[in-house]
Design a protein around this motif. Structure first.
Motif, PDB file in Angstrom:
ATOM      1  N   ASN A  90      43.847 -54.204   7.166  1.00 24.67           N
ATOM      2  CA  ASN A  90      44.778 -54.160   6.046  1.00 24.67           C
ATOM      3  C   ASN A  90      44.164 -53.295   4.952  1.00 24.67           C
ATOM      4  O   ASN A  90      43.484 -53.783   4.052  1.00 24.67           O
ATOM      5  CB  ASN A  90      45.059 -55.580   5.541  1.00 24.67           C
ATOM      6  CG  ASN A  90      46.197 -55.610   4.553  1.00 24.67           C
ATOM      7  OD1 ASN A  90      46.956 -54.663   4.447  1.00 24.67           O
ATOM      8  ND2 ASN A  90      46.298 -56.709   3.813  1.00 24.67           N
ATOM      9  N   VAL A  91      44.391 -51.980   5.061  1.00 24.04           N
ATOM     10  CA  VAL A  91      43.860 -51.029   4.078  1.00 24.04           C
ATOM     11  C   VAL A  91      44.979 -50.125   3.603  1.00 24.04           C
ATOM     12  O   VAL A  91      46.018 -49.998   4.255  1.00 24.04           O
ATOM     13  CB  VAL A  91      42.716 -50.164   4.666  1.00 24.04           C
ATOM     14  CG1 VAL A  91      41.538 -51.016   5.071  1.00 24.04           C
ATOM     15  CG2 VAL A  91      43.200 -49.338   5.826  1.00 24.04           C
ATOM     16  N   ILE A  92      44.761 -49.500   2.469  1.00 28.85           N
ATOM     17  CA  ILE A  92      45.714 -48.522   1.945  1.00 28.85           C
ATOM     18  C   ILE A  92      45.135 -47.142   2.204  1.00 28.85           C
ATOM     19  O   ILE A  92      44.033 -46.829   1.748  1.00 28.85           O
ATOM     20  CB  ILE A  92      45.956 -48.739   0.439  1.00 28.85           C
ATOM     21  CG1 ILE A  92      46.580 -50.114   0.217  1.00 28.85           C
ATOM     22  CG2 ILE A  92      46.842 -47.629  -0.125  1.00 28.85           C
ATOM     23  CD1 ILE A  92      46.709 -50.495  -1.239  1.00 28.85           C
ATOM     24  N   CYS A  93      45.853 -46.344   2.983  1.00 28.96           N
ATOM     25  CA  CYS A  93      45.405 -44.994   3.320  1.00 28.96           C
ATOM     26  C   CYS A  93      46.222 -43.971   2.538  1.00 28.96           C
ATOM     27  O   CYS A  93      47.411 -44.198   2.271  1.00 28.96           O
ATOM     28  CB  CYS A  93      45.579 -44.734   4.811  1.00 28.96           C
ATOM     29  SG  CYS A  93      44.450 -45.679   5.844  1.00 28.96           S
ATOM     30  N   PRO A  94      45.610 -42.845   2.183  1.00 28.90           N
ATOM     31  CA  PRO A  94      46.352 -41.801   1.464  1.00 28.90           C
ATOM     32  C   PRO A  94      47.439 -41.204   2.361  1.00 28.90           C
ATOM     33  O   PRO A  94      47.308 -41.188   3.581  1.00 28.90           O
ATOM     34  CB  PRO A  94      45.283 -40.771   1.118  1.00 28.90           C
ATOM     35  CG  PRO A  94      44.208 -40.989   2.114  1.00 28.90           C
ATOM     36  CD  PRO A  94      44.235 -42.445   2.459  1.00 28.90           C
ATOM     37  N   MET A  95      48.477 -40.726   1.750  1.00 31.35           N
ATOM     38  CA  MET A  95      49.586 -40.120   2.485  1.00 31.35           C
ATOM     39  C   MET A  95      49.333 -38.619   2.636  1.00 31.35           C
ATOM     40  O   MET A  95      50.162 -37.790   2.283  1.00 31.35           O
ATOM     41  CB  MET A  95      50.899 -40.381   1.751  1.00 31.35           C
ATOM     42  CG  MET A  95      51.198 -41.833   1.506  1.00 31.35           C
ATOM     43  SD  MET A  95      52.317 -42.625   2.655  1.00 31.35           S
ATOM     44  CE  MET A  95      53.641 -41.525   2.867  1.00 31.35           C
ATOM     45  N   ILE A  96      48.183 -38.288   3.156  1.00 34.44           N
ATOM     46  CA  ILE A  96      47.800 -36.899   3.388  1.00 34.44           C
ATOM     47  C   ILE A  96      47.893 -36.640   4.883  1.00 34.44           C
ATOM     48  O   ILE A  96      47.324 -37.385   5.683  1.00 34.44           O
ATOM     49  CB  ILE A  96      46.365 -36.627   2.892  1.00 34.44           C
ATOM     50  CG1 ILE A  96      46.293 -36.854   1.384  1.00 34.44           C
ATOM     51  CG2 ILE A  96      45.912 -35.230   3.270  1.00 34.44           C
ATOM     52  CD1 ILE A  96      44.889 -36.820   0.824  1.00 34.44           C
ATOM     53  N   PHE A  97      48.615 -35.585   5.257  1.00 32.59           N
ATOM     54  CA  PHE A  97      48.746 -35.260   6.667  1.00 32.59           C
ATOM     55  C   PHE A  97      47.583 -34.362   7.079  1.00 32.59           C
ATOM     56  O   PHE A  97      47.517 -33.193   6.726  1.00 32.59           O
ATOM     57  CB  PHE A  97      50.085 -34.571   6.944  1.00 32.59           C
ATOM     58  CG  PHE A  97      50.323 -34.340   8.406  1.00 32.59           C
ATOM     59  CD1 PHE A  97      50.557 -35.403   9.258  1.00 32.59           C
ATOM     60  CD2 PHE A  97      50.302 -33.061   8.932  1.00 32.59           C
ATOM     61  CE1 PHE A  97      50.780 -35.200  10.613  1.00 32.59           C
ATOM     62  CE2 PHE A  97      50.517 -32.849  10.284  1.00 32.59           C
ATOM     63  CZ  PHE A  97      50.756 -33.921  11.124  1.00 32.59           C
ATOM     64  N   ALA A  98      46.641 -34.940   7.792  1.00 33.27           N
ATOM     65  CA  ALA A  98      45.475 -34.243   8.340  1.00 33.27           C
ATOM     66  C   ALA A  98      45.220 -34.876   9.705  1.00 33.27           C
ATOM     67  O   ALA A  98      44.324 -35.704   9.852  1.00 33.27           O
ATOM     68  CB  ALA A  98      44.276 -34.387   7.418  1.00 33.27           C
ATOM     69  N   PRO A  99      46.047 -34.553  10.703  1.00 33.84           N
ATOM     70  CA  PRO A  99      46.035 -35.285  11.965  1.00 33.84           C
ATOM     71  C   PRO A  99      44.693 -35.253  12.691  1.00 33.84           C
ATOM     72  O   PRO A  99      43.950 -34.277  12.622  1.00 33.84           O
ATOM     73  CB  PRO A  99      47.118 -34.601  12.793  1.00 33.84           C
ATOM     74  CG  PRO A  99      47.312 -33.268  12.182  1.00 33.84           C
ATOM     75  CD  PRO A  99      46.949 -33.409  10.732  1.00 33.84           C
ATOM     76  N   ALA A 120      47.992 -39.764  11.735  1.00 34.83           N
ATOM     77  CA  ALA A 120      48.273 -38.861  10.617  1.00 34.83           C
ATOM     78  C   ALA A 120      47.013 -38.419   9.872  1.00 34.83           C
ATOM     79  O   ALA A 120      46.956 -37.313   9.355  1.00 34.83           O
ATOM     80  CB  ALA A 120      49.257 -39.502   9.642  1.00 34.83           C
ATOM     81  N   ASN A 121      45.994 -39.285   9.832  1.00 37.05           N
ATOM     82  CA  ASN A 121      44.729 -38.909   9.197  1.00 37.05           C
ATOM     83  C   ASN A 121      43.619 -39.859   9.670  1.00 37.05           C
ATOM     84  O   ASN A 121      43.880 -40.851  10.360  1.00 37.05           O
ATOM     85  CB  ASN A 121      44.837 -38.878   7.668  1.00 37.05           C
ATOM     86  CG  ASN A 121      45.280 -40.185   7.065  1.00 37.05           C
ATOM     87  OD1 ASN A 121      44.725 -41.236   7.376  1.00 37.05           O
ATOM     88  ND2 ASN A 121      46.293 -40.127   6.200  1.00 37.05           N
TER      89      ASN A 121
END
Length: 137
Positions: A90-99, A120-121
Motif C-alpha cells: 500500500n504505497v503511493i507511486c508517482p504518475m510518471i510513465f517510465a515503463p 508503468a514505472n
C-alpha cells in the motif's frame, strides 16, 4: 620402436571396452544447470528488450544470488511461486510513465515459471512484486 607386453595390451583393451560401456547412450537427457528452486530475474527499462536490462539469479534453497534473496524467497514461498499473487504494498507511486518490464524464468519446486509483465514505472513494479525484482538496490 615401442614394445607392448600382452598384459599391457590386454589391460588397454579392457579399459577401452569399459569406457565404451560406461559412456551410455548419446541421447541422454540434459541436466538442469541449477537444480532446485531458482529464477533468473531481469528488469528492462522501457517496454521492450531494446532498453537497458539488468538481472540476477535468485536461488531459494538456501536463499542466495540476489541482493534481497531471503526476503524475495519468503515472498515467493507465501505466494507458492506465483509472482502475480504476491500481495501489493500500500504505497503511493508517482504518475510518471517510465515503463519497466519484469521477466522471471526458472523453476519453483520443479514447476516451470515464465512471468513477464510491464509496469508503468519502477515504483509500481516494486509495489506489486515486493523484493523479487528489487535488483538495483
Amino acid at each position: 620402436m615401442t614394445y607392448l607386453s600382452r598384459a599391457t595390451a590386454a589391460a588397454g583393451a579392457v579399459l577401452a571396452a569399459a569406457g565404451l560401456l560406461g559412456a551410455g547412450p548419446a541421447h541422454a537427457a540434459a541436466r538442469d544447470p541449477f537444480p532446485g528452486t531458482w529464477l533468473y530475474l531481469t528488469v528492462t527499462k522501457g517496454d521492450s528488450e531494446a532498453g537497458g536490462t539488468y538481472g540476477s539469479l535468485l536461488r531459494c534453497d538456501p536463499p542466495r544470488g540476489h541482493v534481497h534473496a531471503a526476503e524475495a524467497c519468503a515472498e515467493l514461498a507465501a505466494a507458492d511461486g506465483d509472482i502475480g499473487r504476491i500481495p501489493a504494498e500500500n504505497v503511493i507511486c508517482p504518475m510518471i510513465f517510465a515503463p519497466v518490464t519484469a521477466h522471471a524464468r526458472g523453476q519453483w519446486h520443479g514447476r516451470q515459471i515464465d512471468f513477464r509483465q510491464t509496469y508503468a514505472n519502477a515504483c509500481i513494479l516494486r509495489a506489486r512484486t515486493g523484493a523479487v525484482f528489487a535488483l538495483d538496490e
